[in-house]
Scaffold this motif. Structure first.
Motif, PDB file in Angstrom:
ATOM      1  N   ARG A   6       5.530   1.259   5.082  1.00  0.00           N
ATOM      2  CA  ARG A   6       6.952   1.128   5.402  1.00  0.00           C
ATOM      3  C   ARG A   6       7.138   1.018   6.906  1.00  0.00           C
ATOM      4  O   ARG A   6       7.863   0.154   7.399  1.00  0.00           O
ATOM      5  N   ARG A   7       6.459   1.909   7.648  1.00  0.00           N
ATOM      6  CA  ARG A   7       6.584   1.875   9.116  1.00  0.00           C
ATOM      7  C   ARG A   7       6.101   0.534   9.659  1.00  0.00           C
ATOM      8  O   ARG A   7       6.651  -0.007  10.607  1.00  0.00           O
ATOM      9  N   GLU A   8       5.071  -0.024   9.028  1.00  0.00           N
ATOM     10  CA  GLU A   8       4.525  -1.314   9.487  1.00  0.00           C
ATOM     11  C   GLU A   8       5.407  -2.483   9.041  1.00  0.00           C
ATOM     12  O   GLU A   8       5.116  -3.632   9.356  1.00  0.00           O
ATOM     13  N   GLY A   9       6.434  -2.178   8.254  1.00  0.00           N
ATOM     14  CA  GLY A   9       7.348  -3.241   7.804  1.00  0.00           C
ATOM     15  C   GLY A   9       6.773  -4.073   6.677  1.00  0.00           C
ATOM     16  O   GLY A   9       7.259  -5.165   6.379  1.00  0.00           O
ATOM     17  N   ARG A  10       5.727  -3.550   5.999  1.00  0.00           N
ATOM     18  CA  ARG A  10       5.144  -4.297   4.884  1.00  0.00           C
ATOM     19  C   ARG A  10       5.975  -4.051   3.632  1.00  0.00           C
ATOM     20  O   ARG A  10       6.200  -2.914   3.245  1.00  0.00           O
ATOM     21  N   ARG A  11       6.465  -5.109   3.022  1.00  0.00           N
ATOM     22  CA  ARG A  11       7.305  -4.950   1.827  1.00  0.00           C
ATOM     23  C   ARG A  11       6.423  -4.645   0.617  1.00  0.00           C
ATOM     24  O   ARG A  11       5.486  -5.388   0.336  1.00  0.00           O
ATOM     25  N   LEU A  12       6.777  -3.579  -0.080  1.00  0.00           N
ATOM     26  CA  LEU A  12       5.975  -3.132  -1.225  1.00  0.00           C
ATOM     27  C   LEU A  12       6.314  -3.959  -2.462  1.00  0.00           C
ATOM     28  O   LEU A  12       7.474  -4.307  -2.670  1.00  0.00           O
ATOM     29  N   VAL A  13       5.297  -4.219  -3.254  1.00  0.00           N
ATOM     30  CA  VAL A  13       5.509  -4.962  -4.499  1.00  0.00           C
ATOM     31  C   VAL A  13       5.033  -4.099  -5.665  1.00  0.00           C
ATOM     32  O   VAL A  13       3.889  -3.643  -5.685  1.00  0.00           O
ATOM     33  N   MET A  14       5.934  -3.885  -6.597  1.00  0.00           N
ATOM     34  CA  MET A  14       5.587  -3.070  -7.774  1.00  0.00           C
ATOM     35  C   MET A  14       5.957  -3.842  -9.029  1.00  0.00           C
ATOM     36  O   MET A  14       6.976  -4.524  -9.067  1.00  0.00           O
ATOM     37  N   THR A  15       5.105  -3.756 -10.033  1.00  0.00           N
ATOM     38  CA  THR A  15       5.482  -4.305 -11.335  1.00  0.00           C
ATOM     39  C   THR A  15       4.980  -3.364 -12.416  1.00  0.00           C
ATOM     40  O   THR A  15       4.276  -2.391 -12.138  1.00  0.00           O
ATOM     41  N   THR A  16       5.349  -3.669 -13.651  1.00  0.00           N
ATOM     42  CA  THR A  16       4.955  -2.811 -14.765  1.00  0.00           C
ATOM     43  C   THR A  16       3.695  -3.357 -15.422  1.00  0.00           C
ATOM     44  O   THR A  16       3.392  -4.550 -15.336  1.00  0.00           O
ATOM     45  N   ALA A  17       2.968  -2.464 -16.089  1.00  0.00           N
ATOM     46  CA  ALA A  17       1.865  -2.867 -16.966  1.00  0.00           C
ATOM     47  C   ALA A  17       1.855  -1.873 -18.108  1.00  0.00           C
ATOM     48  O   ALA A  17       2.131  -0.685 -17.910  1.00  0.00           O
ATOM     49  N   TYR A  18       1.555  -2.380 -19.293  1.00  0.00           N
ATOM     50  CA  TYR A  18       1.605  -1.495 -20.465  1.00  0.00           C
ATOM     51  C   TYR A  18       0.293  -1.515 -21.244  1.00  0.00           C
ATOM     52  O   TYR A  18       0.154  -0.825 -22.243  1.00  0.00           O
ATOM     53  N   ASP A  19      -0.632  -2.388 -20.852  1.00  0.00           N
ATOM     54  CA  ASP A  19      -1.916  -2.486 -21.561  1.00  0.00           C
ATOM     55  C   ASP A  19      -2.958  -3.032 -20.596  1.00  0.00           C
ATOM     56  O   ASP A  19      -2.645  -3.331 -19.431  1.00  0.00           O
ATOM     57  N   ALA A  20      -4.192  -3.175 -21.084  1.00  0.00           N
ATOM     58  CA  ALA A  20      -5.284  -3.562 -20.188  1.00  0.00           C
ATOM     59  C   ALA A  20      -5.103  -4.989 -19.654  1.00  0.00           C
ATOM     60  O   ALA A  20      -5.448  -5.280 -18.506  1.00  0.00           O
ATOM     61  N   VAL A  21      -4.547  -5.873 -20.484  1.00  0.00           N
ATOM     62  CA  VAL A  21      -4.383  -7.272 -20.048  1.00  0.00           C
ATOM     63  C   VAL A  21      -3.383  -7.361 -18.899  1.00  0.00           C
ATOM     64  O   VAL A  21      -3.672  -7.920 -17.828  1.00  0.00           O
ATOM     65  N   THR A  22      -2.198  -6.791 -19.108  1.00  0.00           N
ATOM     66  CA  THR A  22      -1.175  -6.876 -18.055  1.00  0.00           C
ATOM     67  C   THR A  22      -1.624  -6.087 -16.826  1.00  0.00           C
ATOM     68  O   THR A  22      -1.356  -6.478 -15.693  1.00  0.00           O
ATOM     69  N   ALA A  23      -2.351  -4.985 -17.034  1.00  0.00           N
ATOM     70  CA  ALA A  23      -2.815  -4.180 -15.895  1.00  0.00           C
ATOM     71  C   ALA A  23      -3.763  -4.993 -15.013  1.00  0.00           C
ATOM     72  O   ALA A  23      -3.654  -4.971 -13.784  1.00  0.00           O
ATOM     73  N   ARG A  24      -4.684  -5.739 -15.641  1.00  0.00           N
ATOM     74  CA  ARG A  24      -5.659  -6.504 -14.842  1.00  0.00           C
ATOM     75  C   ARG A  24      -4.955  -7.628 -14.071  1.00  0.00           C
ATOM     76  O   ARG A  24      -5.279  -7.897 -12.924  1.00  0.00           O
ATOM     77  N   ILE A  25      -3.998  -8.269 -14.708  1.00  0.00           N
ATOM     78  CA  ILE A  25      -3.279  -9.348 -14.009  1.00  0.00           C
ATOM     79  C   ILE A  25      -2.497  -8.749 -12.837  1.00  0.00           C
ATOM     80  O   ILE A  25      -2.580  -9.226 -11.702  1.00  0.00           O
ATOM     81  N   ALA A  26      -1.765  -7.665 -13.112  1.00  0.00           N
ATOM     82  CA  ALA A  26      -0.932  -7.055 -12.060  1.00  0.00           C
ATOM     83  C   ALA A  26      -1.792  -6.545 -10.916  1.00  0.00           C
ATOM     84  O   ALA A  26      -1.451  -6.711  -9.743  1.00  0.00           O
ATOM     85  N   ALA A  65      -5.120   2.749 -17.510  1.00  0.00           N
ATOM     86  CA  ALA A  65      -6.046   3.502 -16.651  1.00  0.00           C
ATOM     87  C   ALA A  65      -7.496   3.116 -16.915  1.00  0.00           C
ATOM     88  O   ALA A  65      -8.323   3.151 -15.998  1.00  0.00           O
ATOM     89  N   ARG A  66      -7.827   2.720 -18.154  1.00  0.00           N
ATOM     90  CA  ARG A  66      -9.208   2.314 -18.459  1.00  0.00           C
ATOM     91  C   ARG A  66      -9.643   1.104 -17.649  1.00  0.00           C
ATOM     92  O   ARG A  66     -10.827   0.837 -17.494  1.00  0.00           O
ATOM     93  N   THR A  67      -8.690   0.342 -17.111  1.00  0.00           N
ATOM     94  CA  THR A  67      -9.059  -0.828 -16.298  1.00  0.00           C
ATOM     95  C   THR A  67      -9.381  -0.411 -14.858  1.00  0.00           C
ATOM     96  O   THR A  67      -9.709  -1.254 -14.038  1.00  0.00           O
ATOM     97  N   ARG A  68      -9.238   0.880 -14.569  1.00  0.00           N
ATOM     98  CA  ARG A  68      -9.503   1.424 -13.227  1.00  0.00           C
ATOM     99  C   ARG A  68      -8.802   0.615 -12.134  1.00  0.00           C
ATOM    100  O   ARG A  68      -9.440   0.001 -11.274  1.00  0.00           O
ATOM    101  N   PRO A  69      -7.468   0.597 -12.157  1.00  0.00           N
ATOM    102  CA  PRO A  69      -6.740  -0.220 -11.169  1.00  0.00           C
ATOM    103  C   PRO A  69      -6.981   0.251  -9.741  1.00  0.00           C
ATOM    104  O   PRO A  69      -7.188   1.440  -9.514  1.00  0.00           O
ATOM    105  N   ARG A  70      -6.946  -0.719  -8.823  1.00  0.00           N
ATOM    106  CA  ARG A  70      -7.088  -0.360  -7.401  1.00  0.00           C
ATOM    107  C   ARG A  70      -5.718  -0.042  -6.821  1.00  0.00           C
ATOM    108  O   ARG A  70      -5.598   0.600  -5.789  1.00  0.00           O
ATOM    109  N   THR A  71      -4.677  -0.484  -7.498  1.00  0.00           N
ATOM    110  CA  THR A  71      -3.307  -0.230  -7.035  1.00  0.00           C
ATOM    111  C   THR A  71      -2.911   1.210  -7.345  1.00  0.00           C
ATOM    112  O   THR A  71      -3.550   1.880  -8.144  1.00  0.00           O
ATOM    113  N   LEU A  72      -1.838   1.657  -6.705  1.00  0.00           N
ATOM    114  CA  LEU A  72      -1.309   2.993  -6.995  1.00  0.00           C
ATOM    115  C   LEU A  72      -0.737   2.970  -8.418  1.00  0.00           C
ATOM    116  O   LEU A  72       0.148   2.170  -8.709  1.00  0.00           O
ATOM    117  N   LEU A  73      -1.269   3.828  -9.267  1.00  0.00           N
ATOM    118  CA  LEU A  73      -0.840   3.822 -10.667  1.00  0.00           C
ATOM    119  C   LEU A  73       0.181   4.941 -10.894  1.00  0.00           C
ATOM    120  O   LEU A  73      -0.123   6.119 -10.722  1.00  0.00           O
TER     121      LEU A  73
END
Ligand code: KIV
Length: 276
Positions: A6-26, A65-73
């Protein structure tokens, strides 16, 4: 990290995921993945999020969670999972962390301060959610833009500040006038993530299926679909169905073959005669 962004002015991007397929894409695209209780209306066929239970949320969170996302879950606390006492709330939220979430999100303002403090005291990071909070659909009289009267707008600014002071690390601002979201953002130190709250927030969230045009229900004006995913997928599926019907699927390269030595015994096989 989010406050640094936020301090660096980087706009955060968040989306939803409900299963392994959408999680990997997101996960390959966004900063924060939310296992939202919107799973209720987006995937489970409910009219709203009220019927979504902890068991349903745990099921979907575990798949993501089984997809071990690198994003903040972040996992969304469903209706009634944080209303029945601090002990039960901590058990539910702690269960999310044990299943792989890094933080929880919960809806509501002043009434939630004590709960937020208790969770933060247990080392459970909390994202707040103000404005058009879908779990309050019955008291809002529908899915209506919030914060349009002076009282509501000032209460929202006050709630946002109090949630920050209680320890929330970020706030979702949903369905409120852009000027109000911008004012909340400039007065807070924690990032705000807007949905239907204009461009003055520190970041934006949209439901995965909405961005990809996968839903066929009424779309609020703040949703921008970047493709007609429903049509795209339906066309591809129809193409496959037509190929099956015409015999064009599968091709020989799409089939397994027997070793040549087995061709004769297989061709000569006959059903055994069955004794009566
Ligand atoms: O459940 C959800 O998807 C949400 C976002 C829209 C913020 O709460």
């Amino acid at each position: 990290m989010l406050q640094r962004w936020r301090r660096e002015g980087r706009r955060l991007v968040m989306t939803t995921a409900y299963d392994a397929v959408t999680a990997r894409i997101a996960d390959s695209v966004v900063d924060i993945t939310l296992v939202g209780d919107s799973v209720g209306n987006v995937c489970l066929g409910f009219d709203n999020t009220l019927p979504v239970s902890m068991a349903m949320m745990n099921h979907h969170l575990e798949a993501v969670a089984r997809t071990r996302p690198r994003t903040l879950l972040v996992a969304d606390m469903p209706f009634l999972s944080f209303h029945l006492g601090i002990e039960e709330t901590i058990r539910n939220a702690g269960g999310f962390l044990q299943r792989g979430a890094a933080a929880v999100k919960l809806e509501g303002g002043a009434k939630r301060i004590e709960i937020v403090r208790a969770l933060v005291d247990c080392e459970i990071p909390v994202m707040g959610h103000l404005g058009l909070t879908p779990q309050s659909v019955n008291v809002m009289g529908g899915f209506k833009v919030q914060g349009r009267s002076a009282d509501d707008a000032l209460r929202l600014l006050d709630d946002a500040y109090r949630l920050q002071e209680a320890g929330c690390f970020a706030l979702v601002l949903e369905g409120i006038p852009a000027e109000l979201a911008a004012r909340a953002t400039e007065t807070l130190e924690i990032p705000t993530i807007g949905i239907g709250a204009g461009s003055g927030c520190s970041g934006q969230v949209l439901v995965f299926h909405d961005v990809l045009g996968l839903t066929r229900v009424h779309r609020p004006k703040f949703v921008r679909a970047y493709t007609d995913g429903f049509q795209l997928l339906q066309d591809a599926l129809s193409h496959w169905a037509a190929d099956v019907r015409s015999g064009a699927f599968p091709r020989s390269q799409e089939s397994y073959r027997l070793p040549e030595a087995l061709a004769e015994p297989i061709a000569n096989w006959a059903p055994p005669s069955v004794k009566a």
